[in-house]
Write a protein that holds these residues in place. Structure first.
Motif, short mmCIF file in Angstrom:
data_model
loop_
_atom_site.label_atom_id
_atom_site.label_comp_id
_atom_site.label_asym_id
_atom_site.label_seq_id
_atom_site.Cartn_x
_atom_site.Cartn_y
_atom_site.Cartn_z
N HIS A 4 -4.63 -5.83 0.33
CA HIS A 4 -3.44 -6.62 0.65
C HIS A 4 -3.80 -8.10 0.75
O HIS A 4 -3.15 -8.96 0.13
CB HIS A 4 -2.86 -6.11 1.97
N LYS A 58 2.22 -3.14 -1.85
CA LYS A 58 3.44 -3.69 -2.47
C LYS A 58 3.94 -4.91 -1.70
O LYS A 58 4.52 -5.84 -2.27
CB LYS A 58 4.52 -2.61 -2.53
N ALA A 59 3.71 -4.92 -0.39
CA ALA A 59 4.14 -6.07 0.42
C ALA A 59 3.42 -7.34 0.01
O ALA A 59 3.96 -8.44 0.13
CB ALA A 59 3.89 -5.79 1.89
N GLU A 84 3.78 -15.66 -0.32
CA GLU A 84 4.32 -15.15 0.93
C GLU A 84 4.46 -13.63 0.85
O GLU A 84 5.09 -13.12 -0.08
CB GLU A 84 5.67 -15.78 1.22
N PRO A 85 3.89 -12.90 1.81
CA PRO A 85 4.05 -11.44 1.79
C PRO A 85 5.44 -11.04 2.24
O PRO A 85 6.16 -11.81 2.88
CB PRO A 85 3.00 -10.97 2.79
N ASN A 86 5.82 -9.83 1.91
CA ASN A 86 7.09 -9.27 2.35
C ASN A 86 6.89 -8.72 3.76
O ASN A 86 6.31 -7.66 3.96
CB ASN A 86 7.53 -8.16 1.39
N TYR A 115 8.90 -7.46 5.89
CA TYR A 115 9.59 -6.20 6.20
C TYR A 115 8.78 -5.00 5.71
O TYR A 115 8.71 -3.97 6.38
CB TYR A 115 10.98 -6.21 5.58
N LEU A 116 8.18 -5.13 4.54
CA LEU A 116 7.34 -4.05 4.03
C LEU A 116 6.08 -3.90 4.88
O LEU A 116 5.57 -2.78 5.07
CB LEU A 116 6.98 -4.29 2.57
N THR A 126 8.32 -9.23 -9.21
CA THR A 126 8.62 -10.64 -8.97
C THR A 126 7.43 -11.56 -9.16
O THR A 126 7.60 -12.75 -9.22
CB THR A 126 9.14 -10.82 -7.53
N ARG A 127 6.21 -10.99 -9.25
CA ARG A 127 5.04 -11.85 -9.36
C ARG A 127 4.23 -11.49 -10.59
O ARG A 127 3.79 -10.35 -10.75
CB ARG A 127 4.17 -11.70 -8.11
N PRO A 134 4.52 -7.60 -5.03
CA PRO A 134 5.56 -6.85 -5.74
C PRO A 134 5.50 -7.14 -7.24
O PRO A 134 5.72 -8.28 -7.65
CB PRO A 134 6.86 -7.38 -5.13
#
Length: 381
Positions: free
Chosen positions: A234, A138-139, A169-171, A173-174, A145-146, A142
């Motif tokens: 990922h 998910k990071a 750009e990856p998340n 925080y995730l 949003t994509r 998502p």
């Protein structure tokens, strides 16, 4: 250390460019915390090698045996000797995970909680690994949003030293949450062994014939494999690109793949897979060597044979496997995920890792054959 070197050695270092030592000093000034972390880590590695291998300290050995719940041996000789497996384990397990798990098991009395068993923990930690896998996927992508057909962004780079370009750009925080979840999974994987030894039970079900050790092996492999696949996925979703790299060896490997007509995205996917596969193969080679060492040293109380274990070739073999076993490499990968350099770490493993694995495997084969051919060992093993 590899990341520090990578940042210091830019690709286009011409005659007018600053020397490597200048670049290193500049990096240290701009990254004081990172420099301190590297210095502390190297210092701990030296102390670890000295007191656990080069000049084994009896008190350290006793402490480790208490933390791993292996201190029930009858003789003084065996109390101060660690089983071969623990001599080859990731030091993070010995000095962080095992003390934490012993605290949970004995001080918090987890072993006396009704219904809690080692087998239950073995069934829980692969679920945590699956959760970590979902989070890291998910990071990267998502869905909210994509869109599914997101066009690739043009290549934009700030300087010639940058090697990783991504289409999205990856998340972060995730990613860090995923790394934390997998660290929890690793702790649970250690906890089931400590809990089993504390409760002295291994039977799961007499109907299916499983025991606790087999269950732990199966769930461990399932959880780790799932996470490794999702790490690759990922970077697949991120469309990570590699057109060049500054580190010698990696640079040539990237150039060779590019010359074969592969796109920068394909080069990234191939090399990330190679790095993850290297971690998996390291685990298989470690297991083979560990089992041989157990046969030589764990199944005997002959002081002459145990003296062989204290010789430099065997201690060096133990130390090298401890610092670069698959679990240690995965620990480094988790740290790299947190620091945002996992892609480069996997590229390094894809190039240097395989060479190191071949060397360490050949050295282990040489060491075990040398042990087996010793007169004191022949006829007793």
């Amino acid at each position: 250390v590899s990341v520090l070197y990578w940042k210091a050695c830019i690709t286009n270092m011409g005659s007018g460019s600053p020397g490597c030592s200048v670049l290193v000093r500049t990096w240290v000034k701009e990254n004081v915390a990172g420099a301190i972390a590297i210095a502390v880590t190297l210092s701990l590695a030296v102390l670890y090698a000295k007191f656990c291998y080069l000049e084994p300290d009896e008190e350290v050995m006793r402490w480790i045996k208490r933390q791993t719940v292996n201190d029930n041996n009858a003789t003084e000789l065996m109390i101060t000797r660690l089983p071969s497996k623990y001599r080859m384990l990731n030091p993070f397990l010995l000095f962080v995970d095992y003390p934490l798990c012993r605290f949970i098991t004995f001080d918090l009395n987890l072993k006396d909680v009704p219904g809690v068993s080692a087998n239950l923990v073995s069934l829980v930690h692969p679920l945590v690994a699956v959760l970590a896998s979902v989070v890291i996927v998910k990071a990267a992508y998502p869905p909210a949003t994509r869109p599914e057909q997101e066009p690739e962004l043009p290549l934009v780079t700030k300087d010639s030293s940058q090697s990783l370009i991504v289409a999205a750009e990856p998340n972060v925080y995730l990613i860090k949450l995923s790394a934390l979840l997998f660290t929890i999974r690793n702790t649970l994987d250690t906890l089931d062994g400590v809990l089993a030894r504390a409760q002295r039970t291994k039977v799961l079900s007499t109907k299916v014939g499983f025991n606790g050790h087999l269950l732990d092996v199966v769930t461990d492999m399932a959880g780790v494999t799932c996470y490794m696949i999702c790490i690759w996925y990922h970077f697949y979703l991120l469309k990570s690109r590699v057109e060049r790299h500054s580190l010698p060896g990696v640079r040539e490997a990237v150039a060779k793949l590019n010359s074969m007509g592969l796109s920068p995205v394909a080069v990234s996917r191939i090399m990330v897979f190679g790095g993850l596969a290297m971690i998996g193969m390291t685990g298989m080679s470690w297991e083979t060597t560990m089992l041989k060492m157990q046969i030589f040293f764990d199944e005997t109380s002959n002081p002459d044979i145990l003296a062989v274990e204290r010789t430099p070739p065997v201690q060096i073999c133990y130390l090298l496997w401890s610092l670069t076993c698959s679990d240690a490499l995965f620990t480094y990968l988790v740290v790299a995920l947190i620091c945002g350099v996992a892609h480069d770490w996997l590229l390094i493993l894809a190039v240097y890792g395989w060479s190191w694995l071949v060397f360490l495997t050949l050295y282990s084969v040489y060491t075990t054959r040398w042990i087996g051919n010793l007169p004191v060992v022949q006829g007793t093993v």
